[in-house]
Design a protein around this motif. Structure first.
Motif, PDB file in Angstrom:
ATOM      1  N   GLU A 145      31.235 -63.070  85.451  1.00 42.50           N
ATOM      2  CA  GLU A 145      32.413 -62.216  85.541  1.00 42.50           C
ATOM      3  C   GLU A 145      32.197 -60.905  84.779  1.00 42.50           C
ATOM      4  O   GLU A 145      32.641 -59.850  85.227  1.00 42.50           O
ATOM      5  N   ILE A 146      31.530 -60.956  83.648  1.00 35.96           N
ATOM      6  CA  ILE A 146      31.238 -59.743  82.879  1.00 35.96           C
ATOM      7  C   ILE A 146      30.337 -58.818  83.688  1.00 35.96           C
ATOM      8  O   ILE A 146      30.543 -57.593  83.718  1.00 35.96           O
ATOM      9  N   ILE A 147      29.354 -59.381  84.365  1.00 34.90           N
ATOM     10  CA  ILE A 147      28.460 -58.565  85.200  1.00 34.90           C
ATOM     11  C   ILE A 147      29.249 -57.893  86.314  1.00 34.90           C
ATOM     12  O   ILE A 147      29.076 -56.691  86.579  1.00 34.90           O
ATOM     13  N   LYS A 148      30.146 -58.640  86.966  1.00 34.41           N
ATOM     14  CA  LYS A 148      30.977 -58.064  88.027  1.00 34.41           C
ATOM     15  C   LYS A 148      31.873 -56.962  87.476  1.00 34.41           C
ATOM     16  O   LYS A 148      32.039 -55.909  88.104  1.00 34.41           O
ATOM     17  N   ASP A 149      32.467 -57.195  86.318  1.00 30.48           N
ATOM     18  CA  ASP A 149      33.354 -56.200  85.725  1.00 30.48           C
ATOM     19  C   ASP A 149      32.604 -54.938  85.317  1.00 30.48           C
ATOM     20  O   ASP A 149      33.110 -53.831  85.461  1.00 30.48           O
ATOM     21  N   ARG A 150      31.392 -55.095  84.813  1.00 35.35           N
ATOM     22  CA  ARG A 150      30.587 -53.917  84.452  1.00 35.35           C
ATOM     23  C   ARG A 150      30.258 -53.087  85.677  1.00 35.35           C
ATOM     24  O   ARG A 150      30.282 -51.854  85.630  1.00 35.35           O
ATOM     25  N   LYS A 151      29.958 -53.764  86.802  1.00 33.84           N
ATOM     26  CA  LYS A 151      29.702 -53.031  88.043  1.00 33.84           C
ATOM     27  C   LYS A 151      30.959 -52.277  88.482  1.00 33.84           C
ATOM     28  O   LYS A 151      30.879 -51.128  88.919  1.00 33.84           O
TER      29      LYS A 151
ATOM     30  N   GLU B  95      31.296 -72.970  81.651  1.00 30.70           N
ATOM     31  CA  GLU B  95      32.302 -71.921  81.490  1.00 30.70           C
ATOM     32  C   GLU B  95      31.661 -70.630  80.977  1.00 30.70           C
ATOM     33  O   GLU B  95      32.017 -69.532  81.406  1.00 30.70           O
ATOM     34  N   LYS B  96      30.693 -70.758  80.094  1.00 29.82           N
ATOM     35  CA  LYS B  96      29.975 -69.599  79.557  1.00 29.82           C
ATOM     36  C   LYS B  96      29.241 -68.861  80.678  1.00 29.82           C
ATOM     37  O   LYS B  96      29.290 -67.630  80.746  1.00 29.82           O
ATOM     38  N   GLU B  97      28.569 -69.609  81.557  1.00 30.07           N
ATOM     39  CA  GLU B  97      27.874 -68.991  82.684  1.00 30.07           C
ATOM     40  C   GLU B  97      28.856 -68.291  83.616  1.00 30.07           C
ATOM     41  O   GLU B  97      28.574 -67.205  84.116  1.00 30.07           O
ATOM     42  N   PHE B  98      30.008 -68.909  83.856  1.00 29.49           N
ATOM     43  CA  PHE B  98      31.025 -68.293  84.706  1.00 29.49           C
ATOM     44  C   PHE B  98      31.472 -66.962  84.122  1.00 29.49           C
ATOM     45  O   PHE B  98      31.557 -65.952  84.820  1.00 29.49           O
ATOM     46  N   TYR B  99      31.736 -66.930  82.822  1.00 29.71           N
ATOM     47  CA  TYR B  99      32.197 -65.699  82.193  1.00 29.71           C
ATOM     48  C   TYR B  99      31.097 -64.651  82.123  1.00 29.71           C
ATOM     49  O   TYR B  99      31.381 -63.446  82.209  1.00 29.71           O
ATOM     50  N   LYS B 100      29.845 -65.060  81.999  1.00 31.60           N
ATOM     51  CA  LYS B 100      28.744 -64.094  82.050  1.00 31.60           C
ATOM     52  C   LYS B 100      28.705 -63.412  83.414  1.00 31.60           C
ATOM     53  O   LYS B 100      28.519 -62.196  83.509  1.00 31.60           O
TER      54      LYS B 100
END
Length: 108
Positions: free
Chosen positions: A58-64, A51-56
């Motif tokens: 998602e954070i990268i996608k959101d930052r882009k 789950e932590k990897e999934f959210y990491k």
């Protein structure tokens, strides 16, 4: 037949072996730090790490997406593509192909 039973039970007549077996069973099943609890906790840790990897990601996608939307061109592109907005003096024609409609249905 009685000799066969005594053959198998002979080690359990020794008090040290009996105590060792009881201790092992207690630690394996009943103790607060038993193998069963450790196994359950390890599976929880693995799920949380996934789950932590999934959210990491998602954070990268959101930052882009935030970086893209921080410019005027990015906001305009989003408004045109997602919300079909247009300028006052232009017309928009939306052309959808069969394969894009199939992808849209799968995403819904």
């Amino acid at each position: 037949m009685a000799k066969k039973q005594s053959k198998y039970l002979k080690p359990f007549k020794n008090i040290f072996v009996l105590i060792l077996v009881v201790f092992a069973v207690w630690m394996f099943f009943f103790d607060a730090n038993s193998w069963l609890i450790h196994n359950e906790l390890n599976s929880d840790i693995e799920e949380l790490e996934a789950e932590k990897e999934f959210y990491k990601n998602e954070i990268i996608k959101d930052r882009k997406a935030i970086k893209e939307l921080s410019t005027e061109e990015g906001v305009e592109k989003l408004a045109r593509e997602k919300y079909y907005m247009k300028k006052d003096n232009e017309e928009i024609f939306i052309i959808e192909y069969q394969d894009s409609l199939a992808k849209a249905k799968k995403n819904e």
